[in-house]
Scaffold this motif. Structure first.
Motif, PDB file in Angstrom:
ATOM      1  N   LEU A 116     -35.418 -25.637 -33.454  1.00  0.00           N
ATOM      2  CA  LEU A 116     -34.601 -24.852 -34.081  1.00  0.00           C
ATOM      3  C   LEU A 116     -34.816 -24.061 -34.730  1.00  0.00           C
ATOM      4  N   SER A 117     -34.299 -23.122 -35.500  1.00  0.00           N
ATOM      5  CA  SER A 117     -34.749 -21.929 -36.125  1.00  0.00           C
ATOM      6  C   SER A 117     -34.559 -22.869 -37.688  1.00  0.00           C
ATOM      7  N   SER A 118     -34.929 -21.469 -38.405  1.00  0.00           N
ATOM      8  CA  SER A 118     -35.352 -22.153 -39.807  1.00  0.00           C
ATOM      9  C   SER A 118     -34.123 -21.871 -40.611  1.00  0.00           C
ATOM     10  N   GLU A 119     -33.711 -21.492 -40.282  1.00  0.00           N
ATOM     11  CA  GLU A 119     -31.501 -21.709 -40.643  1.00  0.00           C
ATOM     12  C   GLU A 119     -30.877 -23.178 -40.618  1.00  0.00           C
ATOM     13  N   HIS A 120     -31.433 -23.913 -39.465  1.00  0.00           N
ATOM     14  CA  HIS A 120     -30.572 -24.797 -38.559  1.00  0.00           C
ATOM     15  C   HIS A 120     -31.923 -26.114 -39.611  1.00  0.00           C
ATOM     16  N   LEU A 121     -33.195 -25.977 -39.641  1.00  0.00           N
ATOM     17  CA  LEU A 121     -34.127 -26.926 -41.231  1.00  0.00           C
ATOM     18  C   LEU A 121     -33.281 -27.273 -42.029  1.00  0.00           C
ATOM     19  N   GLU A 122     -32.779 -25.840 -42.748  1.00  0.00           N
ATOM     20  CA  GLU A 122     -32.460 -25.534 -44.058  1.00  0.00           C
ATOM     21  C   GLU A 122     -31.169 -26.346 -44.119  1.00  0.00           C
ATOM     22  N   ALA A 123     -30.797 -26.403 -43.290  1.00  0.00           N
ATOM     23  CA  ALA A 123     -29.159 -26.646 -43.770  1.00  0.00           C
ATOM     24  C   ALA A 123     -29.002 -28.231 -42.757  1.00  0.00           C
ATOM     25  N   ALA A 124     -30.284 -28.905 -42.068  1.00  0.00           N
ATOM     26  CA  ALA A 124     -30.265 -30.268 -42.078  1.00  0.00           C
ATOM     27  C   ALA A 124     -30.705 -31.367 -43.013  1.00  0.00           C
ATOM     28  N   PHE A 125     -31.411 -31.040 -43.751  1.00  0.00           N
ATOM     29  CA  PHE A 125     -31.462 -31.040 -45.669  1.00  0.00           C
ATOM     30  C   PHE A 125     -30.754 -30.502 -46.371  1.00  0.00           C
ATOM     31  N   ASP A 126     -29.694 -30.156 -46.730  1.00  0.00           N
ATOM     32  CA  ASP A 126     -29.371 -29.382 -47.510  1.00  0.00           C
ATOM     33  C   ASP A 126     -28.494 -30.488 -48.449  1.00  0.00           C
TER      34      ASP A 126
ATOM     35  N   ASN B  53     -36.036 -18.261 -26.929  1.00  0.00           N
ATOM     36  CA  ASN B  53     -36.353 -18.421 -27.854  1.00  0.00           C
ATOM     37  C   ASN B  53     -34.464 -17.764 -28.822  1.00  0.00           C
ATOM     38  N   ASP B  54     -34.498 -16.901 -28.161  1.00  0.00           N
ATOM     39  CA  ASP B  54     -33.231 -16.425 -28.309  1.00  0.00           C
ATOM     40  C   ASP B  54     -31.861 -17.359 -28.463  1.00  0.00           C
ATOM     41  N   ASP B  55     -31.317 -18.432 -27.523  1.00  0.00           N
ATOM     42  CA  ASP B  55     -30.877 -19.677 -27.794  1.00  0.00           C
ATOM     43  C   ASP B  55     -30.667 -20.273 -28.534  1.00  0.00           C
ATOM     44  N   VAL B  56     -32.217 -20.605 -29.252  1.00  0.00           N
ATOM     45  CA  VAL B  56     -32.218 -22.019 -30.265  1.00  0.00           C
ATOM     46  C   VAL B  56     -31.986 -21.209 -31.223  1.00  0.00           C
ATOM     47  N   VAL B  57     -31.968 -19.732 -31.717  1.00  0.00           N
ATOM     48  CA  VAL B  57     -31.378 -18.659 -32.743  1.00  0.00           C
ATOM     49  C   VAL B  57     -30.474 -18.510 -32.784  1.00  0.00           C
ATOM     50  N   ARG B  58     -29.694 -18.341 -31.746  1.00  0.00           N
ATOM     51  CA  ARG B  58     -28.687 -17.789 -31.748  1.00  0.00           C
ATOM     52  C   ARG B  58     -27.392 -19.127 -31.990  1.00  0.00           C
ATOM     53  N   GLU B  59     -27.466 -19.941 -30.458  1.00  0.00           N
ATOM     54  CA  GLU B  59     -26.124 -20.910 -30.261  1.00  0.00           C
ATOM     55  C   GLU B  59     -27.496 -22.723 -31.201  1.00  0.00           C
ATOM     56  N   GLY B  60     -28.183 -22.628 -31.340  1.00  0.00           N
ATOM     57  CA  GLY B  60     -28.474 -23.834 -31.971  1.00  0.00           C
ATOM     58  C   GLY B  60     -29.737 -24.172 -31.073  1.00  0.00           C
ATOM     59  N   PRO B  61     -29.731 -25.946 -31.850  1.00  0.00           N
ATOM     60  CA  PRO B  61     -31.072 -26.465 -31.374  1.00  0.00           C
ATOM     61  C   PRO B  61     -31.056 -26.627 -30.159  1.00  0.00           C
ATOM     62  N   ARG B  62     -32.611 -26.987 -29.443  1.00  0.00           N
ATOM     63  CA  ARG B  62     -32.382 -27.393 -27.806  1.00  0.00           C
ATOM     64  C   ARG B  62     -33.924 -28.486 -28.470  1.00  0.00           C
ATOM     65  N   PHE B  63     -33.045 -29.718 -27.099  1.00  0.00           N
ATOM     66  CA  PHE B  63     -34.225 -30.447 -26.778  1.00  0.00           C
ATOM     67  C   PHE B  63     -34.625 -30.353 -25.147  1.00  0.00           C
TER      68      PHE B  63
END
Length: 139
Positions: free
Chosen positions: A40-50, A19-29
């Protein structure tokens, strides 16, 4: 593949670090048996569809009411004023996103609704109603 896929077993063993890695370093498969998923974090989700806009067409009717139709979704509303029609469209967007998520398999597997997924994800990533309303772009 362009990404490293983690095993579900390793993720489970190191859940907190994962979880720390996902939030701080980026999405994980992650792969579990035949299934692969992405965290992925909520911030990454928002950025993906910005870049994705909720484009709408606004019509002023003969009776001076306003009709707004969301171009890529099956949403059309009519009201006495521009503010009111924007509120109705925002309500309809929130309702549709919730309905889509509540019946995800049906909507996602429907050929005419599958393409709505990016819009739904963008909508559910919004923190509140005002943010949803601000997404509506009209001409």
């Amino acid at each position: 593949m362009m990404h490293t896929t983690l095993s579900a077993t390793d993720v489970r063993k190191n859940w907190s670090q994962f979880n720390d890695d996902v939030v701080r370093e980026g999405p994980r498969f992650v792969r579990r048996n035949r299934d692969e998923w992405v965290a992925l974090s909520s911030e990454h989700l928002e950025a993906a569809f910005d870049h994705l806009e909720i484009n709408s067409t606004l019509f002023i009717e003969n009776d001076k009411s306003y009709t707004m139709s969301v171009n890529d979704l099956d949403i059309t509303e009519n009201a006495e004023s521009l503010e009111e029609v924007l509120d109705l469209v925002a309500d309809a967007l929130v309702d549709y996103a919730q309905e889509y998520m509540d019946s995800f398999q049906m909507y996602f597997n429907s050929p005419n609704r599958r393409k709505h997924l990016p819009y739904v994800l963008k909508l559910i990533a919004q923190p509140d109603y005002g943010a949803v309303r601000s997404l509506i772009v009209y001409a």
